[in-house]
Write an enzyme that holds these catalytic residues in place. Structure first.
Site, PDB file in Angstrom:
ATOM      1  N   HIS A   1      -7.333  -5.381 -13.673  1.00 29.00           N
ATOM      2  CA  HIS A   1      -6.154  -4.716 -14.237  1.00 29.00           C
ATOM      3  C   HIS A   1      -6.400  -4.247 -15.679  1.00 29.00           C
ATOM      4  O   HIS A   1      -5.466  -3.854 -16.369  1.00 29.00           O
ATOM      5  CB  HIS A   1      -4.922  -5.624 -14.163  1.00 29.00           C
ATOM      6  CG  HIS A   1      -4.386  -5.743 -12.769  1.00 29.00           C
ATOM      7  ND1 HIS A   1      -3.308  -6.534 -12.432  1.00 29.00           N
ATOM      8  CD2 HIS A   1      -4.791  -5.157 -11.605  1.00 29.00           C
ATOM      9  CE1 HIS A   1      -3.077  -6.434 -11.124  1.00 29.00           C
ATOM     10  NE2 HIS A   1      -3.959  -5.603 -10.606  1.00 29.00           N
TER      11      HIS A   1
ATOM     12  N   ASN B   1       0.793  -1.239   0.000  1.00 25.70           N
ATOM     13  CA  ASN B   1       0.000   0.000   0.000  1.00 25.70           C
ATOM     14  C   ASN B   1       0.824   1.287   0.000  1.00 25.70           C
ATOM     15  O   ASN B   1       0.366   2.324  -0.470  1.00 25.70           O
ATOM     16  CB  ASN B   1      -0.936   0.024   1.215  1.00 25.70           C
ATOM     17  CG  ASN B   1      -1.963  -1.100   1.172  1.00 25.70           C
ATOM     18  OD1 ASN B   1      -2.380  -1.526   0.095  1.00 25.70           O
ATOM     19  ND2 ASN B   1      -2.363  -1.600   2.337  1.00 25.70           N
TER      20      ASN B   1
END
Length: 319
Positions: free
Chosen positions: A192, A93
């Site tokens: 994606h 992250n």
């Protein structure tokens, strides 16, 4: 209760098992307590995506990174405190998860119409669906009723979110541990079709791997220098064809060895998922419906319901 001891026990066990999973989630959870919830979230998501198309991918990814770490409980949104180190600075992250300000805006808008009712965990689930739909992908009815975690875990995030260096077996086993099949893995990886990746997450693939289209590798190298530490945060689209349209080009790219991440190309590399990838590449309708089903399944991972957790007032901090 008019039933024999064993059948009563079986019934009670069944109720206990269902109660501990997602029995309390339902698509109409807020229909009385917050009837304008969905339109309120959607208009905020819409204006964020109008400002920056990439934000749709960022919001979708927040939901994925939330659900894969101790379930869909809004824990990814918590800032660090003196009593715990949260997930925002975990390896998957740090410098990468984004959209927290948009979640704050959605939460404020929702608090204006029904204060103290809707969880941040549910806001992430709805925002993910809206993002996909706004960018041209499928829609689905989001199950709701999750509550917010009171803690977060950096180590759980480091261990729970599959790395872009993962091979196919690692991906299959991580998804399987959360009740998701290898078909779900391929469908969800189709997210994606939107979004961007940082050079540091695909450098090794574009310089060192052989199962990559040569001209694609060359083009990708232009904005991602070979030396570690140089241009690490430079971005490239995960789907070079249509980076802000939710479609099935991601799968067509994989068939042509044009997957940007190592973990992407692993889905089409002579292994057990090749046929699913080519199927989605040929049939966008089947991808869309499998993606929607897999998103619903992912949203069912270990929610806090009933009296567990809380309804956060501010998504960044425990009440």
């Amino acid at each position: 209760m008019a039933c024999g001891y064993h059948s009563c026990l079986t019934l009670l066990l069944l109720v206990a098992v269902l109660g501990s999973s997602n029995a309390q989630l339902s698509t109409n959870f807020y229909s009385n307590s917050c009837p304008n919830l969905l339109s309120t979230v959607k208009s905020t998501v819409n204006s964020a995506i109008n400002k920056e198309a990439r934000m749709g991918a960022s919001l979708l990814r927040l939901f994925f990174h939330d659900c894969f770490v101790n379930g869909c409980d809004g824990s990814i949104l918590l800032d660090d405190t003196s009593s715990f180190t949260g997930e925002k600075n975990a390896n998957p992250n740090r410098n990468s998860a984004r959209g927290f300000d948009v979640v704050d805006n959605i939460k404020s808008a929702v608090e204006n119409v029904c204060p103290g009712v809707v969880s941040c965990a549910d806001i992430l689930a709805i925002a993910a669906r809206d993002s996909v739909e706004i960018l041209g992908g499928p829609s689905w009815n989001v199950k709701l009723g999750r509550r917010d975690a009171r803690t977060a875990s950096q180590s759980a995030a480091n261990n729970g979110i599959p790395a872009p260096t993962s091979n196919l077996n690692q991906l299959i086993s991580r998804f399987s541990a959360l009740g998701l099949s290898s078909r779900d893995l391929v469908a969800l990886s189709g997210s994606h079709t939107i979004g961007q990746a940082r050079c540091t997450s695909f450098r090794a693939r574009i310089y060192n791997e052989s199962n990559i289209d040569a001209s694609f590798a060359q083009t990708s190298q232009r904005n991602c220098p070979r030396a570690t530490g140089s241009g690490d945060n430079n971005l490239a689209p995960l789907d070079v064809q249509t980076p802000t349209s939710f479609d099935n080009n991601y799968f067509k790219n994989l068939v042509n060895n044009r997957g940007l991440l190592h973990s992407d190309q692993q889905l089409f590399n002579g292994g057990s998922t090749d046929s699913v990838v080519s199927g989605y590449g040929n049939n966008p309708t089947s991808f869309n419906s499998d993606f929607a089903s897999a998103m619903i399944k992912m949203g069912d991972i270990s929610p806090l319901t009933g009296s567990s957790g809380e309804i956060r007032k501010n998504c960044r901090s425990v009440n």
